[in-house]
Design an enzyme around this catalytic site. Structure first.
Site, PDB file in Angstrom:
ATOM      1  N   GLN A 127       0.838  -1.194   0.000  1.00  0.00           N
ATOM      2  CA  GLN A 127       0.000   0.000   0.000  1.00  0.00           C
ATOM      3  C   GLN A 127       0.872   1.241   0.000  1.00  0.00           C
ATOM      4  OE1 GLN A 127      -0.160   1.952   3.106  1.00  0.00           O
ATOM      5  NE2 GLN A 127      -1.392   3.549   2.143  1.00  0.00           N
ATOM      6  N   HIS A 275     -11.832   4.485   5.129  1.00  0.00           N
ATOM      7  CA  HIS A 275     -10.623   4.424   5.964  1.00  0.00           C
ATOM      8  C   HIS A 275     -10.977   3.984   7.385  1.00  0.00           C
ATOM      9  CE1 HIS A 275      -6.352   5.708   5.255  1.00  0.00           C
ATOM     10  NE2 HIS A 275      -6.285   5.478   6.558  1.00  0.00           N
ATOM     11  N   ARG A 278     -11.881   6.683   9.916  1.00  0.00           N
ATOM     12  CA  ARG A 278     -10.783   7.433  10.529  1.00  0.00           C
ATOM     13  C   ARG A 278     -10.478   8.757   9.824  1.00  0.00           C
ATOM     14  NH1 ARG A 278      -7.418   4.742  13.828  1.00  0.00           N
ATOM     15  NH2 ARG A 278      -5.462   5.571  12.988  1.00  0.00           N
TER      16      ARG A 278
END
EC number: 1.1.-.-
Length: 381
Positions: A127, A275, A278
């Protein structure tokens, strides 16, 4: 300690970890409404029970890009995984590989790419964030390629850090943060010895390999905070698409128009994700966003989804809503914190068992048979 579900691992992790680490993983943005809705919206989806269908032969296996997965699950990228267990990225990657599913390494992992990739017998995913320092991004991509990574997960929903108020209360940030973290570690001796001492170096391996010097927690926060790029657009991603010849997944899609743009861009997949609640509080849960996105782009690219998945039953729900595969983050992190590699192994076995029960009782003999017909009603219908 009785472990019968991922929620048991969460409770055990809260006892074992210093509060600053537990709440860093457990918390969300602002008042955490989206964080809660990620879980509750999934729980509100009713499955259609079917019986007497001869379910003696059942397969959870699925294909994704050029990989065969034992079940439609991958471990999501989670920053600082190596602070939750000794060399945590290595342990989690080994558990995932042993179960036949991908492990996704975060840009901001404790262990570097070069430590994790040789520890497993299948290619991991990597990632990457969109950062101002394009030199770092290129360096990370080159190193990932050299380590045998085939699939890139490109996170695009973090042009700025989210406002995570819980971090200030827990000691992860805010006034006297360093002192509070030390005091918390002292009152959690098992973690302090196993991870705090034996898990060193507490470095951000991928970043320090590029910068040439160790990076501690404070440096991590400062470096990342200065490098998120709010000016990013699809055009800025073109050089990455040219450089990366393997599957490329765009993570952080919540709108059907953005999903269509990902198709135009040439992405191989997207992750429907907020996310984990978040970043921006008040946005749709992934479960609510997924059906419209699937209607828009299903078949044009692979659709992955995360945020709120706590069980194999939730995996089945997400597949029924239109996902091809799901990513799990907090669930595996809690298991890792409690029992290391063995904990993640057990969690994945629990997920598989829960999926099998759900598939038998909904009459789906394969992943491809889990469709919207498997639902009594969709969320909000």
């Amino acid at each position: 300690m009785i472990i019968s579900a991922s929620t048991d691992y969460r409770a055990a992790a809260q006892r074992k970890l210093p509060p600053f680490l537990f709440h860093y993983a457990d918390g969300g943005a602002y008042a955490e409404h989206t964080l809660r809705h990620n879980v509750s919206d999934l729980a509100g989806i009713a499955l259609r029970q079917r019986v007497l269908n001869n379910m003696s032969e059942l397969s959870l296996e699925t294909k994704l890009f050029d990989e065969t997965l034992s079940m439609p699950v991958a471990l999501a990228p989670v920053g600082l995984t190596g602070m939750y267990a000794r060399r945590g990225e290595v342990q989690a990657a080994r558990a995932a590989a042993a179960h036949g599913i991908p492990f996704t390494m975060s840009t901001v992992s404790v262990c570097p790419i070069e430590e994790v990739a040789p520890a497993i017998n299948r290619p991991m995913w990597f990632q990457l964030y969109v950062l101002k320092d394009r030199g770092f991004m290129r360096n990370a991509l080159e190193r990932a390629k050299a380590a045998g990574v085939k699939t890139l997960v490109f996170t695009v929903d973090m042009p700025v850090p989210g406002a995570r108020y819980r971090d200030a209360h827990s000691g992860m940030s805010g006034k006297n943060g360093p002192l509070r973290r030390v005091l918390q570690a002292m009152t959690h001796p098992e973690w302090a010895w196993d991870v705090g001492v034996m898990g060193r170096p507490h470095d951000l391996g991928n970043i320090s390999k590029y910068r040439g010097n160790p990076t501690g927690l404070a440096d991590y926060i400062g470096w990342l905070g200065n490098n998120f790029d709010p000016s990013i657009s699809w055009k800025d991603l073109e050089w990455i698409r040219e450089f990366w010849d393997g599957p490329m997944i765009i993570k952080g899609i919540l709108d059907a128009d953005d999903a269509r743009d990902a198709v135009k861009f040439g992405a191989d997949g997207i992750v429907v994700s907020n996310h984990g609640g978040r970043q921006l509080d008040g946005v749709l849960s992934s479960a609510r966003a997924l059906p419209a996105i699937a209607d828009a782009v299903k078949g044009d690219l692979k659709i992955l989804a995360d945020s709120g998945i706590r069980s194999g039953l939730d995996v089945v729900r997400m597949i029924a809503l239109g996902a091809d595969t799901v990513l799990i983050g907090r669930a595996f992190l809690y298991a890792l914190a409690v029992h290391g590699q063995a904990g993640v192994k057990n969690l994945l076995e629990l997920f598989e068992k829960e999926m099998r029960v759900a598939m038998v009782l909904t009459g789906a003999k394969s992943i491809s048979e889990i469709t919207r017909d498997s639902l009594v009603r969709e969320l909000g219908a």
